[in-house]
Motif scaffolding. Structure first.
Motif, short mmCIF file in Angstrom:
data_model
loop_
_atom_site.label_atom_id
_atom_site.label_comp_id
_atom_site.label_asym_id
_atom_site.label_seq_id
_atom_site.Cartn_x
_atom_site.Cartn_y
_atom_site.Cartn_z
N GLN A 71 11.63 -10.62 -3.48
CA GLN A 71 11.79 -10.25 -4.90
C GLN A 71 11.75 -8.73 -5.07
N THR A 72 10.87 -8.08 -4.35
CA THR A 72 10.78 -6.61 -4.40
C THR A 72 12.06 -5.98 -3.86
N GLN A 73 12.57 -6.52 -2.78
CA GLN A 73 13.80 -5.98 -2.20
C GLN A 73 14.98 -6.15 -3.15
N LEU A 74 15.04 -7.27 -3.86
CA LEU A 74 16.10 -7.46 -4.86
C LEU A 74 15.99 -6.41 -5.96
N GLU A 122 24.97 -5.20 -8.79
CA GLU A 122 24.80 -5.28 -10.24
C GLU A 122 23.80 -6.38 -10.59
N GLU A 123 23.17 -6.21 -11.74
CA GLU A 123 22.17 -7.18 -12.19
C GLU A 123 22.74 -8.59 -12.27
N LYS A 124 23.97 -8.73 -12.77
CA LYS A 124 24.57 -10.07 -12.91
C LYS A 124 24.77 -10.73 -11.54
N GLN A 125 24.98 -9.91 -10.51
CA GLN A 125 25.13 -10.44 -9.16
C GLN A 125 23.80 -10.93 -8.60
N LEU A 126 22.73 -10.27 -9.00
CA LEU A 126 21.40 -10.60 -8.46
C LEU A 126 20.67 -11.67 -9.26
N LEU A 127 21.07 -11.90 -10.49
CA LEU A 127 20.35 -12.84 -11.35
C LEU A 127 20.16 -14.23 -10.73
N PRO A 128 21.21 -14.85 -10.15
CA PRO A 128 20.98 -16.16 -9.52
C PRO A 128 19.97 -16.11 -8.38
N LEU A 129 19.99 -15.03 -7.61
CA LEU A 129 19.03 -14.88 -6.51
C LEU A 129 17.61 -14.71 -7.05
N GLU A 130 17.48 -13.92 -8.11
CA GLU A 130 16.17 -13.72 -8.72
C GLU A 130 15.62 -15.03 -9.27
N ARG A 131 16.46 -15.82 -9.89
CA ARG A 131 16.02 -17.13 -10.41
C ARG A 131 15.56 -18.04 -9.27
N MET A 132 16.30 -18.03 -8.18
CA MET A 132 15.92 -18.88 -7.05
C MET A 132 14.60 -18.42 -6.44
N THR A 133 14.39 -17.11 -6.32
CA THR A 133 13.11 -16.64 -5.77
C THR A 133 11.96 -17.01 -6.70
N ASP A 134 12.22 -17.02 -8.01
CA ASP A 134 11.19 -17.47 -8.95
C ASP A 134 10.87 -18.95 -8.74
N ASP A 135 11.91 -19.76 -8.55
CA ASP A 135 11.71 -21.20 -8.29
C ASP A 135 10.92 -21.41 -7.00
N VAL A 136 11.30 -20.71 -5.96
CA VAL A 136 10.61 -20.84 -4.66
C VAL A 136 9.16 -20.41 -4.81
N SER A 137 8.92 -19.35 -5.56
CA SER A 137 7.55 -18.87 -5.77
C SER A 137 6.70 -19.93 -6.46
N ARG A 138 7.24 -20.55 -7.49
CA ARG A 138 6.50 -21.62 -8.19
C ARG A 138 6.23 -22.81 -7.27
N MET A 139 7.23 -23.18 -6.47
CA MET A 139 7.06 -24.31 -5.55
C MET A 139 5.99 -24.00 -4.50
N LEU A 140 6.02 -22.80 -3.96
CA LEU A 140 5.02 -22.41 -2.96
C LEU A 140 3.62 -22.35 -3.57
N ALA A 141 3.52 -21.84 -4.79
CA ALA A 141 2.21 -21.79 -5.45
C ALA A 141 1.68 -23.20 -5.68
N GLY A 142 2.56 -24.10 -6.10
CA GLY A 142 2.16 -25.49 -6.32
C GLY A 142 1.73 -26.16 -5.03
N LEU A 143 2.47 -25.92 -3.96
CA LEU A 143 2.10 -26.51 -2.67
C LEU A 143 0.77 -25.95 -2.18
N ALA A 144 0.57 -24.65 -2.34
CA ALA A 144 -0.71 -24.03 -1.92
C ALA A 144 -1.87 -24.62 -2.71
#
Length: 127
Positions: A72-75, A85-107
């Motif tokens: 997320q920091t690298q993005l 461009e921000e529009k190019q990165l938005l889908p990646l940022e959303r996915m990293t947010d999803d992965v972060s929530r999933m990992l937090a839930g699993l932890a």
């Protein structure tokens, strides 16, 4: 956990196809570091799931979460320096947010005592 792997694979695929490209004529260490972060996320989940205890598994999940925060920091860096461009990165940022929530839930799940009424692969681990 399979949806977590699937989400990470989707993120890896999108980053490799649509992700930031190096500056023209210059080597980008950011792109290489982003790929390493992606590999680290999946690798730590996989290695942790093979551990004998929930505590050990959770530690690897937390490491994977750290790698996701790194991504997320690298993005954000890529966006700020104008590599993409921000529009190019938005889908990646959303996915990293999803992965972060999933990992937090699993932890959080792995931190709780095992519930013998809900036997799954992860609850079969020793506490």
């Amino acid at each position: 956990m399979s949806s977590l792997f699937g989400r990470n694979r989707s993120l890896s695929h999108k980053q490799s196809i649509n992700g930031p490209r190096p500056f023209p004529g210059k080597k980008s260490t950011v792109s290489a570091q982003m790929r390493r972060s992606l590999v680290s996320i999946a690798s730590n989940i996989s290695e942790g799931s093979a551990r004998a205890t929930r505590k050990d598994f959770r530690q690897f999940v937390l490491i994977a979460r750290g790698s996701n925060f790194e991504l997320q920091t690298q993005l954000e860096i890529v966006k700020r320096v104008g590599m993409a461009e921000e529009k190019q990165l938005l889908p990646l940022e959303r996915m990293t947010d999803d992965v972060s929530r999933m990992l937090a839930g699993l932890a959080q799940y792995l931190a709780a005592p095992a519930n013998p009424q809900h036997a799954t692969q992860t609850t079969e681990l020793r506490d």
